[in-house]
Design a protein around this motif. Structure first.
Motif, PDB file in Angstrom:
ATOM      1  N   LEU A  11      30.938  44.025  45.932  1.00 13.81           N
ATOM      2  CA  LEU A  11      31.537  43.505  44.707  1.00 13.81           C
ATOM      3  C   LEU A  11      31.772  42.006  44.832  1.00 13.81           C
ATOM      4  O   LEU A  11      31.978  41.485  45.930  1.00 13.81           O
ATOM      5  CB  LEU A  11      32.880  44.197  44.445  1.00 13.81           C
ATOM      6  CG  LEU A  11      32.842  45.682  44.152  1.00 13.81           C
ATOM      7  CD1 LEU A  11      34.267  46.204  43.950  1.00 13.81           C
ATOM      8  CD2 LEU A  11      31.998  45.992  42.935  1.00 13.81           C
ATOM      9  N   GLU A  12      31.762  41.334  43.690  1.00 20.05           N
ATOM     10  CA  GLU A  12      32.146  39.927  43.674  1.00 20.05           C
ATOM     11  C   GLU A  12      33.615  39.844  44.070  1.00 20.05           C
ATOM     12  O   GLU A  12      34.368  40.813  43.929  1.00 20.05           O
ATOM     13  CB  GLU A  12      31.936  39.344  42.283  1.00 20.05           C
ATOM     14  CG  GLU A  12      30.484  39.284  41.862  1.00 20.05           C
ATOM     15  CD  GLU A  12      30.317  38.696  40.481  1.00 20.05           C
ATOM     16  OE1 GLU A  12      31.223  37.992  39.993  1.00 20.05           O
ATOM     17  OE2 GLU A  12      29.257  38.934  39.892  1.00 20.05           O
ATOM     18  N   ALA A  13      34.033  38.687  44.542  1.00 26.62           N
ATOM     19  CA  ALA A  13      35.400  38.511  45.067  1.00 26.62           C
ATOM     20  C   ALA A  13      36.475  38.925  44.066  1.00 26.62           C
ATOM     21  O   ALA A  13      37.446  39.592  44.435  1.00 26.62           O
ATOM     22  CB  ALA A  13      35.609  37.068  45.509  1.00 26.62           C
ATOM     23  N   GLU A  14      36.323  38.559  42.807  1.00 24.89           N
ATOM     24  CA  GLU A  14      37.351  38.887  41.810  1.00 24.89           C
ATOM     25  C   GLU A  14      37.423  40.390  41.555  1.00 24.89           C
ATOM     26  O   GLU A  14      38.495  40.934  41.312  1.00 24.89           O
ATOM     27  CB  GLU A  14      37.097  38.123  40.509  1.00 24.89           C
ATOM     28  CG  GLU A  14      37.374  36.633  40.632  1.00 24.89           C
ATOM     29  CD  GLU A  14      38.821  36.328  41.000  1.00 24.89           C
ATOM     30  OE1 GLU A  14      39.739  36.878  40.363  1.00 24.89           O
ATOM     31  OE2 GLU A  14      39.031  35.537  41.942  1.00 24.89           O
ATOM     32  N   ASP A  15      36.285  41.077  41.605  1.00 25.00           N
ATOM     33  CA  ASP A  15      36.290  42.525  41.422  1.00 25.00           C
ATOM     34  C   ASP A  15      36.815  43.228  42.678  1.00 25.00           C
ATOM     35  O   ASP A  15      37.507  44.250  42.588  1.00 25.00           O
ATOM     36  CB  ASP A  15      34.900  43.037  41.065  1.00 25.00           C
ATOM     37  CG  ASP A  15      34.508  42.655  39.634  1.00 25.00           C
ATOM     38  OD1 ASP A  15      35.331  42.066  38.908  1.00 25.00           O
ATOM     39  OD2 ASP A  15      33.364  42.952  39.239  1.00 25.00           O
ATOM     40  N   ALA A  16      36.528  42.676  43.840  1.00 24.87           N
ATOM     41  CA  ALA A  16      37.070  43.228  45.087  1.00 24.87           C
ATOM     42  C   ALA A  16      38.594  43.129  45.087  1.00 24.87           C
ATOM     43  O   ALA A  16      39.287  44.019  45.589  1.00 24.87           O
ATOM     44  CB  ALA A  16      36.478  42.509  46.290  1.00 24.87           C
ATOM     45  N   LYS A  17      39.120  42.059  44.501  1.00 29.87           N
ATOM     46  CA  LYS A  17      40.577  41.899  44.382  1.00 29.87           C
ATOM     47  C   LYS A  17      41.163  43.033  43.534  1.00 29.87           C
ATOM     48  O   LYS A  17      42.229  43.565  43.858  1.00 29.87           O
ATOM     49  CB  LYS A  17      40.898  40.542  43.756  1.00 29.87           C
ATOM     50  CG  LYS A  17      42.368  40.304  43.507  1.00 29.87           C
ATOM     51  CD  LYS A  17      42.590  38.957  42.838  1.00 29.87           C
ATOM     52  CE  LYS A  17      44.029  38.776  42.397  1.00 29.87           C
ATOM     53  NZ  LYS A  17      44.226  37.511  41.679  1.00 29.87           N
ATOM     54  N   LEU A  18      40.461  43.425  42.471  1.00 32.02           N
ATOM     55  CA  LEU A  18      40.936  44.537  41.641  1.00 32.02           C
ATOM     56  C   LEU A  18      41.031  45.818  42.455  1.00 32.02           C
ATOM     57  O   LEU A  18      41.986  46.580  42.306  1.00 32.02           O
ATOM     58  CB  LEU A  18      40.011  44.745  40.436  1.00 32.02           C
ATOM     59  CG  LEU A  18      39.997  43.664  39.371  1.00 32.02           C
ATOM     60  CD1 LEU A  18      38.985  43.998  38.288  1.00 32.02           C
ATOM     61  CD2 LEU A  18      41.392  43.473  38.766  1.00 32.02           C
ATOM     62  N   VAL A  19      40.053  46.046  43.300  1.00 34.46           N
ATOM     63  CA  VAL A  19      40.072  47.244  44.156  1.00 34.46           C
ATOM     64  C   VAL A  19      41.272  47.204  45.091  1.00 34.46           C
ATOM     65  O   VAL A  19      41.983  48.200  45.253  1.00 34.46           O
ATOM     66  CB  VAL A  19      38.749  47.384  44.943  1.00 34.46           C
ATOM     67  CG1 VAL A  19      38.848  48.505  45.974  1.00 34.46           C
ATOM     68  CG2 VAL A  19      37.584  47.626  43.994  1.00 34.46           C
ATOM     69  N   THR A  20      41.533  46.054  45.676  1.00 37.46           N
ATOM     70  CA  THR A  20      42.689  45.906  46.580  1.00 37.46           C
ATOM     71  C   THR A  20      43.992  46.179  45.835  1.00 37.46           C
ATOM     72  O   THR A  20      44.868  46.897  46.342  1.00 37.46           O
ATOM     73  CB  THR A  20      42.710  44.490  47.189  1.00 37.46           C
ATOM     74  OG1 THR A  20      41.506  44.310  47.943  1.00 37.46           O
ATOM     75  CG2 THR A  20      43.910  44.288  48.083  1.00 37.46           C
ATOM     76  N   LEU A  21      44.116  45.628  44.636  1.00 34.17           N
ATOM     77  CA  LEU A  21      45.332  45.854  43.840  1.00 34.17           C
ATOM     78  C   LEU A  21      45.482  47.324  43.452  1.00 34.17           C
ATOM     79  O   LEU A  21      46.582  47.884  43.489  1.00 34.17           O
ATOM     80  CB  LEU A  21      45.316  44.974  42.587  1.00 34.17           C
ATOM     81  CG  LEU A  21      45.449  43.480  42.817  1.00 34.17           C
ATOM     82  CD1 LEU A  21      45.165  42.716  41.529  1.00 34.17           C
ATOM     83  CD2 LEU A  21      46.836  43.143  43.353  1.00 34.17           C
ATOM     84  N   ALA A  22      44.385  47.964  43.072  1.00 36.75           N
ATOM     85  CA  ALA A  22      44.427  49.378  42.684  1.00 36.75           C
ATOM     86  C   ALA A  22      44.796  50.262  43.871  1.00 36.75           C
ATOM     87  O   ALA A  22      45.602  51.189  43.740  1.00 36.75           O
ATOM     88  CB  ALA A  22      43.075  49.795  42.105  1.00 36.75           C
ATOM     89  N   ARG A  23      44.220  49.965  45.040  1.00 41.48           N
ATOM     90  CA  ARG A  23      44.561  50.747  46.237  1.00 41.48           C
ATOM     91  C   ARG A  23      46.038  50.568  46.582  1.00 41.48           C
ATOM     92  O   ARG A  23      46.715  51.528  46.974  1.00 41.48           O
ATOM     93  CB  ARG A  23      43.685  50.328  47.411  1.00 41.48           C
ATOM     94  CG  ARG A  23      42.242  50.767  47.256  1.00 41.48           C
ATOM     95  CD  ARG A  23      41.392  50.375  48.438  1.00 41.48           C
ATOM     96  NE  ARG A  23      41.716  51.279  49.551  1.00 41.48           N
ATOM     97  CZ  ARG A  23      41.466  50.999  50.819  1.00 41.48           C
ATOM     98  NH1 ARG A  23      40.911  49.849  51.165  1.00 41.48           N
ATOM     99  NH2 ARG A  23      41.769  51.863  51.759  1.00 41.48           N
TER     100      ARG A  23
END
Length: 119
Positions: A11-23
């Motif tokens: 994932l692009e960095a900004e989308d990877a951040k969403l995954v981190t926040l969701a987890r």
């Protein structure tokens, strides 16, 4: 229920951040699901599912509702961390209310990307 397409290599960095926040939202309260969305201004909103006798919301519905309550009019992307292999219809519909084709990344609790829903 929308089926995710093949998982992207990364994932692009900004989308990877969403995954981190969701987890993080999921883990914080031991919820079944966690989700995060990014609005048109780059602001992010994270949430976990809610299951009360009088109110039931998916994590993605609550993340979208939080964004709307803060003034968001469009979403750029979303991520949902779930044990299910598909995206729930209610969460999908909530995202599509604000973005016809924003990617919704479906992620396993381990962080493995199961796929992305774009329609």
């Amino acid at each position: 229920m929308p089926e995710p397409t093949a998982a992207p290599a990364a994932l692009e960095a900004e989308d990877a951040k969403l995954v981190t926040l969701a987890r993080g939202a999921r883990a914080r309260i031991g919820a079944v699901e966690g989700a995060a969305v990014r609005d048109q201004d780059g602001r992010t909103y994270a949430a976990a599912n809610v299951a009360l006798p009088s109110l039931t919301l998916t994590a993605l519905q609550l993340a979208v509702a939080s964004a709307v309550a803060a003034g968001a009019t469009r979403l750029e992307a979303a991520a949902v961390v779930t044990e299910a292999s598909t995206l729930d219809g209610a969460g999908h519909a909530a995202v599509r209310d604000l973005a016809a084709e924003a990617p919704i990344h479906v992620v396993a609790p381990s962080g493995t990307i199961l796929g992305t829903v774009t329609s």
